[in-house]
Design a protein around this motif. Structure first.
Motif, PDB file in Angstrom:
ATOM      1  N   UNK A 107       4.063  -1.212   3.740  1.00  0.00           N
ATOM      2  CA  UNK A 107       3.668   0.197   3.614  1.00  0.00           C
ATOM      3  C   UNK A 107       4.837   0.949   2.982  1.00  0.00           C
ATOM      4  N   UNK A 108       4.689   1.286   1.699  1.00  0.00           N
ATOM      5  CA  UNK A 108       5.746   2.029   1.010  1.00  0.00           C
ATOM      6  C   UNK A 108       5.527   3.522   1.235  1.00  0.00           C
ATOM      7  N   UNK A 109       6.609   4.209   1.631  1.00  0.00           N
ATOM      8  CA  UNK A 109       6.512   5.655   1.863  1.00  0.00           C
ATOM      9  C   UNK A 109       6.910   6.444   0.606  1.00  0.00           C
ATOM     10  N   UNK A 110       7.005   5.752  -0.518  1.00  0.00           N
ATOM     11  CA  UNK A 110       7.588   6.358  -1.721  1.00  0.00           C
ATOM     12  C   UNK A 110       6.803   7.555  -2.262  1.00  0.00           C
ATOM     13  N   UNK A 157       0.847  -1.189   0.000  1.00  0.00           N
ATOM     14  CA  UNK A 157       0.000   0.000   0.000  1.00  0.00           C
ATOM     15  C   UNK A 157       0.881   1.237   0.000  1.00  0.00           C
ATOM     16  N   UNK A 158       0.462   2.244  -0.776  1.00  0.00           N
ATOM     17  CA  UNK A 158       1.281   3.451  -0.924  1.00  0.00           C
ATOM     18  C   UNK A 158       0.512   4.684  -0.479  1.00  0.00           C
ATOM     19  N   UNK A 159       0.498   4.997   0.820  1.00  0.00           N
ATOM     20  CA  UNK A 159      -0.211   6.191   1.294  1.00  0.00           C
ATOM     21  C   UNK A 159       0.514   7.465   0.858  1.00  0.00           C
ATOM     22  N   UNK A 194       2.899  -5.305   9.720  1.00  0.00           N
ATOM     23  CA  UNK A 194       3.131  -4.117   8.886  1.00  0.00           C
ATOM     24  C   UNK A 194       4.635  -4.009   8.638  1.00  0.00           C
ATOM     25  N   UNK A 195       5.023  -3.891   7.374  1.00  0.00           N
ATOM     26  CA  UNK A 195       6.445  -3.756   7.045  1.00  0.00           C
ATOM     27  C   UNK A 195       6.662  -2.408   6.357  1.00  0.00           C
ATOM     28  N   UNK A 196       7.263  -1.427   7.068  1.00  0.00           N
ATOM     29  CA  UNK A 196       7.537  -0.143   6.415  1.00  0.00           C
ATOM     30  C   UNK A 196       8.623  -0.315   5.357  1.00  0.00           C
ATOM     31  N   UNK A 197       8.497   0.468   4.298  1.00  0.00           N
ATOM     32  CA  UNK A 197       9.493   0.378   3.223  1.00  0.00           C
ATOM     33  C   UNK A 197       9.773   1.757   2.663  1.00  0.00           C
ATOM     34  N   UNK A 198      11.064   2.058   2.508  1.00  0.00           N
ATOM     35  CA  UNK A 198      11.463   3.313   1.866  1.00  0.00           C
ATOM     36  C   UNK A 198      11.757   3.038   0.402  1.00  0.00           C
ATOM     37  N   UNK A 199      13.048   3.115   0.034  1.00  0.00           N
ATOM     38  CA  UNK A 199      13.423   2.896  -1.373  1.00  0.00           C
ATOM     39  C   UNK A 199      13.879   1.473  -1.638  1.00  0.00           C
ATOM     40  N   UNK A 200      13.941   0.641  -0.596  1.00  0.00           N
ATOM     41  CA  UNK A 200      14.355  -0.756  -0.811  1.00  0.00           C
ATOM     42  C   UNK A 200      15.824  -0.918  -1.135  1.00  0.00           C
ATOM     43  N   UNK A 222       9.060  11.192   4.932  1.00  0.00           N
ATOM     44  CA  UNK A 222       9.908   9.987   4.985  1.00  0.00           C
ATOM     45  C   UNK A 222      10.375   9.512   3.611  1.00  0.00           C
ATOM     46  N   UNK A 223       9.569   9.746   2.576  1.00  0.00           N
ATOM     47  CA  UNK A 223       9.933   9.234   1.256  1.00  0.00           C
ATOM     48  C   UNK A 223      10.872  10.132   0.476  1.00  0.00           C
TER      49      UNK A 223
END
Ligand SMILES: Cc1cc2nc3c(=O)[nH]c(=O)nc-3n(C[C@H](O)[C@H](O)[C@H](O)COP(=O)(O)OP(=O)(O)OC[C@H]3O[C@@H](n4cnc5c(N)ncnc54)[C@H](O)[C@@H]3O)c2cc1C
Length: 495
Positions: A105-108, A61-63, A83-89, A127-128
């Motif tokens: 949860x992608x913060x991109x 999901x990309x909020x 829930x797994x937060x994710x930035x740029x991987x 954050x992204x």
């Protein structure tokens, strides 16, 4: 039809059947249909970070806002899924890999720089935001954001905070935690709150400090107040060439002992030089045992005096040649080999495994000898390219996946390197974090009581253990997790 990647593990179905459909529908209401991904063809790009581990997510999901992140957290909580937060991987320890399923949860999409205040030397970034974009936002005003992981063109501020990332300039300026004043976070019950503030110190417990380096296990960072630094007036860069690794590592200690604080002190060994000169040559001498890149910066007079002093120390310490960059173009040439070193290793072997450990600077001569011995013991070539000034090592174990038994030897040799770092008074990660990859080694450093204390801190923030389960704490890593092939480097990045 999409061909299944034989290395891909599927996440355990944390949200089964009808519950999963209800969760996906709720997530779609929160962020819109386009920003909830469930099709394997869409989620496949989120199965891996920059490490050797892969697990296919169930839902991504990309909020686009903190309020949406909070609503997503509440929905995941109601559905009782991880829930797994994710930035740029770009992480190198499997931290963003959804090992136990649930919602990634992608913060991109959260890429707004909310505030630039040069008077108070502060930026508030979501954050992204990509690390380098913080400096880009303030460079024309004469400022920069100091933490500069080599992945700075791709990694996110949220990922930097979660991993307390460093970079070539850590020696002079410190790691991420030294530059974060406050954090906006979403906690496990969906509460949005600020930790810390805009001053260098705030009363009470340093909860910002607790959050930095917590690898996505305490909550989701949605924005950060970051400290800026003034752009330096002058920078000087030298390349010292050594016939003996022992001399090169000794010089690192002598330079810092002389009271110079270089902005960067980077080392490459003979195998790395061979890779650089085979791949994209920059003129490093192929017969050298090591080259040391020294960068000093500050007001002009200081930079010039420090560069001259560093040159003398290198020469007296056994350097057979010291090149001093005469202009920016030459400086860029000296750095080019260093920046391309990891990519260049592909010229020497089909695969390599990036290890990440740290020792006190004064133990560098000893640890380099031990790494050499470990390589010989396991019949492996190891290329060393590292942030020498911090004692932060990146031994790269070169191998060929196709040769039966080689990966087992690589994993065993990597573990021996970490044991040697700990025995030398160092630790199992210099900057890449623990994630999935190194959790099995945490007990090299910490007693059960230490780990229990950390787990209690975690429970205080995240009582349900919902954020990034299976990371950091030492449950045994499965063979399947460890047997992944190393990833290749994204183009344009360097370590
Ligand atoms: C070529 C290359 C060079 C590198 N060089 C360096 C280097 O010099 N120094 C260094 O320190 N690292 C380096 N790294 C590692 C990596 O870039 C850093 O760890 C970086 O900080 C990860 O950021 P990311 O946005 O990609 O995070 P991700 O990989 O997406 O996530 C990393 C961890 O942070 C968590 N996370 C991400 N965003 C959030 C958030 N908003 N809130 C809470 N948790 C979150 C994830 O769950 C995961 O545990 C390098 C990697 C590569 C591929």
């Amino acid at each position: 039809m999409r061909r299944e990647n034989p290395r891909t593990q599927h996440a355990p179905d944390a949200a089964a059947g009808a519950d999963r459909r209800a969760l996906v529908a709720r997530l779609r209401e929160i962020v819109g249909d386009r920003h909830v991904l469930v099709d394997p063809a869409d989620v496949v790009v989120y199965e891996q970070d920059g490490s050797i581990l892969q697990v296919l997510p169930e839902v991504v999901v990309l909020p686009a806002s903190t309020a949406e992140v909070a609503a997503v957290v509440r929905a995941a909580r109601e559905a009782d899924v991880p829930i797994v937060p994710r930035g740029s991987g770009t992480g190198l320890a499997g931290g963003a890999v959804p090992a136990e399923g649930g919602v990634v949860v992608s913060l991109a999409r959260m890429t707004r720089v909310r505030e630039v205040n040069l008077r108070h030397r502060i930026v508030v970034a979501e954050a992204g935001v990509i690390n380098l974009d913080v400096t880009r936002a303030v460079a024309s005003g004469g400022y920069f954001y100091a933490p500069d992981p080599s992945s700075q063109a791709a990694c996110s501020i949220g990922g930097n905070v979660a991993n307390n990332s460093g970079g070539p300039h850590t020696l002079a300026y410190g790691v991420t935690t030294n530059h974060v004043l406050g954090l906006e976070v979403v906690l496990g019950d969906g509460t949005i709150t600020w930790l810390g503030g805009r001053a260098v110190d705030v009363p009470g417990y340093d909860l910002t400090g607790v959050f930095v380096g917590s690898e996505g296990t305490l909550g989701i960072v949605t924005a950060a107040a970051l400290r800026l630094m003034r752009t330096r007036e002058a920078v000087r860069t030298l390349l010292a060439v050594f016939d003996r690794m022992d001399d090169a590592t000794d010089v690192v200690v002598r330079i810092t002992g002389a009271g110079i604080v270089p902005a960067a002190l980077e080392m490459m060994d003979r195998t790395t030089i061979e890779a650089v000169e085979t791949g994209a040559p920059v003129g490093y001498p192929r017969d050298a045992e090591a080259v040391l890149l020294v960068e000093v910066e500050g007001v002009r007079e200081y930079a010039e005096r420090a560069a001259e002093l560093a040159r003398q120390i290198c020469t007296r310490g056994g350097a057979r040649e010291v090149r001093v960059a005469r202009d920016e173009a030459e400086r860029q040439r000296l750095w080019k080999g260093r920046k391309g070193a990891f990519g260049a290793l592909g010229a020497l072997a089909p695969n390599y495994y990036v290890q990440d450990g740290v020792v006190p600077r004064s133990r560098l001569p000893q640890i380099m000898r031990e790494i050499g011995e470990i390589g010989r013991r396991y019949g492996l070539r190891i290329a060393n390219v590292f942030h020498a000034g911090d004692g932060n090592l990146h031994p790269n174990l070169l191998f060929d996946m196709r040769v039966p038994g080689q990966l087992d030897r690589v994993i065993a040799a990597g573990a021996d390197i970490l044991r040697a770092c700990v025995a030398a008074g160092g630790s199992i990660t210099g900057e890449h974090g623990i994630g999935l990859e190194k959790k099995a080694y945490m007990d090299l450093l910490f007693s059960p009581a230490d780990l229990d204390a950390m787990a209690r801190v975690r429970r205080a923030f995240d009582p349900d253990g919902r954020f990034n389960p299976a990371k950091v704490f030492p449950t045994p890593i499965t063979c399947a997790e460890m047997r992944r092939a190393p990833a290749t480097l994204p183009a344009g990045l360097w370590i």
